[in-house]
Design a protein around this motif. Structure first.
Motif, PDB file in Angstrom:
ATOM      1  N   GLN A 197       0.754  -1.249   0.000  1.00  0.00           N
ATOM      2  CA  GLN A 197       0.000   0.000   0.000  1.00  0.00           C
ATOM      3  C   GLN A 197       0.791   1.310   0.000  1.00  0.00           C
ATOM      4  N   ILE A 198       2.053   1.306   0.374  1.00  0.00           N
ATOM      5  CA  ILE A 198       2.754   2.580   0.443  1.00  0.00           C
ATOM      6  C   ILE A 198       3.491   2.812  -0.879  1.00  0.00           C
ATOM      7  N   PRO A 199       3.202   3.887  -1.587  1.00  0.00           N
ATOM      8  CA  PRO A 199       3.986   4.135  -2.797  1.00  0.00           C
ATOM      9  C   PRO A 199       5.404   4.539  -2.415  1.00  0.00           C
ATOM     10  N   MET A 200       6.371   3.897  -3.002  1.00  0.00           N
ATOM     11  CA  MET A 200       7.762   4.206  -2.684  1.00  0.00           C
ATOM     12  C   MET A 200       8.572   4.311  -3.951  1.00  0.00           C
ATOM     13  N   LEU A 201       9.650   5.073  -3.878  1.00  0.00           N
ATOM     14  CA  LEU A 201      10.516   5.230  -5.039  1.00  0.00           C
ATOM     15  C   LEU A 201      11.195   3.909  -5.375  1.00  0.00           C
ATOM     16  N   ASP A 202      11.184   3.573  -6.647  1.00  0.00           N
ATOM     17  CA  ASP A 202      11.854   2.359  -7.092  1.00  0.00           C
ATOM     18  C   ASP A 202      13.351   2.473  -6.844  1.00  0.00           C
ATOM     19  N   PRO A 203      13.971   1.407  -6.367  1.00  0.00           N
ATOM     20  CA  PRO A 203      15.419   1.476  -6.133  1.00  0.00           C
ATOM     21  C   PRO A 203      16.214   1.269  -7.415  1.00  0.00           C
ATOM     22  N   MET A 204      15.702   1.703  -8.524  1.00  0.00           N
ATOM     23  CA  MET A 204      16.445   1.553  -9.780  1.00  0.00           C
ATOM     24  C   MET A 204      15.968   2.596 -10.775  1.00  0.00           C
ATOM     25  N   VAL A 205      16.870   2.873 -11.710  1.00  0.00           N
ATOM     26  CA  VAL A 205      16.538   3.773 -12.816  1.00  0.00           C
ATOM     27  C   VAL A 205      16.338   2.904 -14.036  1.00  0.00           C
ATOM     28  N   ASN A 206      15.201   3.057 -14.696  1.00  0.00           N
ATOM     29  CA  ASN A 206      14.957   2.288 -15.906  1.00  0.00           C
ATOM     30  C   ASN A 206      15.464   3.051 -17.114  1.00  0.00           C
ATOM     31  N   ALA A 207      16.023   2.316 -18.038  1.00  0.00           N
ATOM     32  CA  ALA A 207      16.575   2.948 -19.232  1.00  0.00           C
ATOM     33  C   ALA A 207      16.053   2.232 -20.463  1.00  0.00           C
ATOM     34  N   PHE A 208      15.812   3.005 -21.511  1.00  0.00           N
ATOM     35  CA  PHE A 208      15.305   2.437 -22.763  1.00  0.00           C
ATOM     36  C   PHE A 208      16.154   2.917 -23.911  1.00  0.00           C
ATOM     37  N   ASP A 209      16.363   2.025 -24.834  1.00  0.00           N
ATOM     38  CA  ASP A 209      17.157   2.333 -26.007  1.00  0.00           C
ATOM     39  C   ASP A 209      16.193   2.698 -27.131  1.00  0.00           C
ATOM     40  N   LEU A 210      16.247   3.943 -27.587  1.00  0.00           N
ATOM     41  CA  LEU A 210      15.295   4.372 -28.604  1.00  0.00           C
ATOM     42  C   LEU A 210      15.695   3.942 -30.000  1.00  0.00           C
ATOM     43  N   LYS A 211      16.951   3.602 -30.163  1.00  0.00           N
ATOM     44  CA  LYS A 211      17.394   3.203 -31.499  1.00  0.00           C
ATOM     45  C   LYS A 211      16.832   1.816 -31.829  1.00  0.00           C
ATOM     46  N   ASN A 212      16.957   0.913 -30.868  1.00  0.00           N
ATOM     47  CA  ASN A 212      16.465  -0.447 -31.101  1.00  0.00           C
ATOM     48  C   ASN A 212      15.095  -0.680 -30.481  1.00  0.00           C
ATOM     49  N   LEU A 213      14.539   0.362 -29.879  1.00  0.00           N
ATOM     50  CA  LEU A 213      13.232   0.284 -29.234  1.00  0.00           C
ATOM     51  C   LEU A 213      13.133  -0.873 -28.248  1.00  0.00           C
ATOM     52  N   LYS A 214      14.091  -0.975 -27.383  1.00  0.00           N
ATOM     53  CA  LYS A 214      13.940  -1.999 -26.354  1.00  0.00           C
ATOM     54  C   LYS A 214      14.498  -1.535 -25.016  1.00  0.00           C
ATOM     55  N   GLN A 215      14.041  -2.207 -24.001  1.00  0.00           N
ATOM     56  CA  GLN A 215      14.451  -1.857 -22.648  1.00  0.00           C
ATOM     57  C   GLN A 215      15.885  -2.294 -22.390  1.00  0.00           C
ATOM     58  N   MET A 216      16.646  -1.443 -21.722  1.00  0.00           N
ATOM     59  CA  MET A 216      18.008  -1.817 -21.365  1.00  0.00           C
ATOM     60  C   MET A 216      17.974  -2.307 -19.912  1.00  0.00           C
ATOM     61  N   HIS A 217      19.096  -2.859 -19.463  1.00  0.00           N
ATOM     62  CA  HIS A 217      19.068  -3.290 -18.063  1.00  0.00           C
ATOM     63  C   HIS A 217      19.076  -2.056 -17.172  1.00  0.00           C
ATOM     64  N   SER A 218      18.302  -2.122 -16.124  1.00  0.00           N
ATOM     65  CA  SER A 218      18.167  -0.931 -15.300  1.00  0.00           C
ATOM     66  C   SER A 218      19.359  -0.776 -14.367  1.00  0.00           C
ATOM     67  N   VAL A 219      19.556   0.458 -13.938  1.00  0.00           N
ATOM     68  CA  VAL A 219      20.677   0.782 -13.057  1.00  0.00           C
ATOM     69  C   VAL A 219      20.161   0.789 -11.633  1.00  0.00           C
ATOM     70  N   SER A 220      20.783   0.024 -10.778  1.00  0.00           N
ATOM     71  CA  SER A 220      20.230  -0.049  -9.429  1.00  0.00           C
ATOM     72  C   SER A 220      20.742   1.123  -8.592  1.00  0.00           C
ATOM     73  N   PHE A 221      19.916   1.608  -7.715  1.00  0.00           N
ATOM     74  CA  PHE A 221      20.216   2.757  -6.875  1.00  0.00           C
ATOM     75  C   PHE A 221      19.491   2.525  -5.564  1.00  0.00           C
ATOM     76  N   PRO A 222      20.144   1.831  -4.657  1.00  0.00           N
ATOM     77  CA  PRO A 222      19.444   1.290  -3.480  1.00  0.00           C
ATOM     78  C   PRO A 222      18.703   2.326  -2.650  1.00  0.00           C
TER      79      PRO A 222
END
Lengths: 127, 436
Positions: B209-234
């Motif tokens: 129930q508590i909204p919390m900040l995700d411990p990661m940054v999501n990244a997307f590659d626009l050239k190939n239109l796919k998700q890249m591996h996310s960067v963790s940020f604890p």
């Protein structure tokens, strides 16, 4: 008689500017603070005529450091002359609540005065 | 973010009114062509601050409600408020102001494929608008089934929805691309797009129930239109910016002021800094030069970070125009003897403003208006004159043609020759002559 001519010339040069300045002040007087402008977005604080209000305060409502009114004919004359000629000098205009601060040239002010005045003398064509 | 980065300036935002209430800013951005930092507040006012000393430069009203976003153009600055779009010179005077009844809850905007001549504005509403920046007119209205909160232009216009998705819009036709990224479970808190990458920070439900900040940054590659591996940020990624010059480097900031610089392609190596804040970070932006970073905290402070030696805002900056130094006005005696010509005219070559249009011809010397006796009788007498209620049938300062009034009651008969009189008596019988 040469002397008389000189006296005439000096008298003439003294009064020469009066008409020009008076016409200018007449223009400013007719456009400033007209109640018809109430609610007109052009004269509101997001409109392009807003700087004219601030300029009127800049010229005629000077105050000193203690906040007392300063009446300086030299300042008024200088501002009016620069406005008349549309000088490129930039001046700082601040609103009464000191929240708004603009840097404007006399040239831009002159353009706004002229546009506002033209609108007054033929209001039906601009609406 | 080199080793010598530190806090180089701090500014407490100016109060938003004479009562002296300081409110956290609603948006800020570094200027792209001058050494200015712009800040928009909750009351539709925009302030600009010059250089690293963050010296107050200009400020003006750009609409009502919080300023949502700022964009920069060679000619001026574009500010977005929920119900209006405003463009002004950097010196303050407005260029245009657009209000439209369908502008209800605008939230974001972006330049389109046409360089800097057109913008797309959108928000929590079912319609988007394109605006011609040069002319200051709405050029198109586009229905949109999705509501957007953040927009950034790169290869596509990347738009963040309120539900944690990223939509890609074609910058020419504004058609929605098929690929959608579900970046976060709840909503996107911050997003940046540049070159070929989009990076996001956002919220997810934790423990149900508590909204919390995700411990990661999501990244997307626009050239190939796919998700890249996310960067963790604890510690919870709150804000993220792509470095403007190091195309795969990102700067991640937590809500407590922890800053990480990470390379997307090599996430193991990272640099770390800690901003000295006593409250939470409410916003972050990076200068177009990559040499400065600004953090806003909820105590209304702006923290400017950079290296003392190299800090600058814009890649190529044009000088900021200041007011010319005030020359001390000549002291002129205010008496009838002083000629008004004692202050000289500056040099000029255009038509003077005092030039009076020649077609305006005025009639002067008409008799003064007379007051109605009936009206006068109702007035009260005071030391300065009379006072009383205004008659309702005329406007304030309405012009009266006193000449016509004066002429009307004149019914003096022109003197007549005897012969005419004789004729008149004969005509009278026919009853032709009117008696005035």
């Amino acid at each position: 008689s040469l002397h008389a001519n000189d006296t005439l010339t000096s008298h003439l040069s003294r009064e020469l500017e009066n008409g020009r300045l008076f016409r200018l002040i007449a223009k400013l007087g007719t456009i400033n603070e007209r109640p018809e402008y109430e609610g007109n977005p052009k004269w509101s604080d997001v409109g392009d005529r807003y700087i004219l209000k601030l300029f009127r305060d800049y010229v005629f409502h000077q105050v000193n450091a203690e906040g007392r009114p300063v009446v300086n004919m030299g300042h008024i004359l200088e501002c009016m002359n620069k406005l008349d000629a549309g000088s490129t000098q930039q001046i700082k205009l601040v609103s009464r609540d000191e929240q708004d601060c603009f840097i404007v040239s006399y040239k831009e002010l002159k353009k706004q005065v002229e546009a506002a005045f033209q609108e007054l003398i033929k209001p039906e064509s601009t609406k | 973010m080199d080793g010598d980065w530190e806090e180089v300036g701090r500014l407490l935002l100016p109060p938003s009114g004479p009562q002296g209430i300081t409110q956290p800013s609603s948006t800020f951005a570094f200027d792209t062509s001058q050494e200015l930092l712009w800040e928009g507040n909750q009351f539709g006012r925009v302030w600009s601050f010059y250089s690293t000393e963050l010296q107050k430069y200009t400020s003006f009203k750009c609409g009502d409600g919080p300023v949502r976003q700022l964009l920069f153009h060679e000619k001026g600055i574009i500010a977005l408020c929920p119900r209006s779009v405003h463009m002004a010179l950097r010196r303050g005077p407005p260029i245009w102001h657009i209000v439209h009844e369908e502008m209800k809850e605008l939230a974001c905007m972006s330049f389109t494929s046409r360089g800097n001549t057109e913008i797309l504005v959108a928000g929590l509403q079912d319609r988007m608008f394109t605006i011609d920046v040069e002319k200051g007119t709405i050029t198109r209205q586009i229905p949109s089934s999705d509501h957007y909160t953040i927009m950034k232009r790169s290869r596509y216009i990347c738009a963040a929805t309120g539900t944690g998705e990223i939509h890609l819009l074609d910058p020419k036709t504004f058609e929605l691309q098929e690929t959608k990224f579900k970046a976060h479970a709840l909503r996107i808190n911050d997003m940046d797009a540049q070159h070929d990458f989009v990076v996001t920070c956002g919220y997810a439900m934790r423990q149900g129930q508590i909204p919390m900040l995700d411990p990661m940054v999501n990244a997307f590659d626009l050239k190939n239109l796919k998700q890249m591996h996310s960067v963790s940020f604890p510690s919870g990624a709150a804000y993220v910016r792509l470095h403007p010059r190091l195309s795969s480097t990102i700067i991640i900031v937590s809500s407590y002021g922890q800053m990480h610089e990470v390379d997307l392609l090599n996430p193991d190596s990272s640099k770390f800094k800690q901003a000295n804040v006593l409250s939470y970070i409410s916003m972050v932006d990076m200068a177009p030069s990559g040499e400065a970073l600004v953090l806003a905290d909820t105590d209304c402070n702006l923290h400017l970070w950079g290296s003392r030696a190299k800090i600058r805002f814009a890649e190529i900056s044009t000088p900021v125009e200041f007011a010319d130094p005030e020359e001390t006005a000549a002291q002129v005696d205010w008496n009838t003897e002083t000629p008004l010509s004692s202050v000289g005219m500056p040099y000029y070559r255009e038509n003077l403003l005092s030039a009076w249009p020649s077609h305006l011809i005025f009639d002067v010397g008409a008799p003064p208006p007379k007051f109605d006796q009936h009206f006068m009788s109702k007035l009260n007498t005071a030391s300065f004159g009379y006072y009383g209620r205004v008659p309702t049938n005329v406007r304030r300062n309405q012009v009266e043609d006193t000449r016509a009034l004066e002429k009307a009651p004149i019914n003096l008969k022109t003197p007549k020759f005897l012969s005419e009189k004789a004729r008149e008596t004969t005509n009278d019988t026919a009853g032709e002559r009117r008696i005035s």
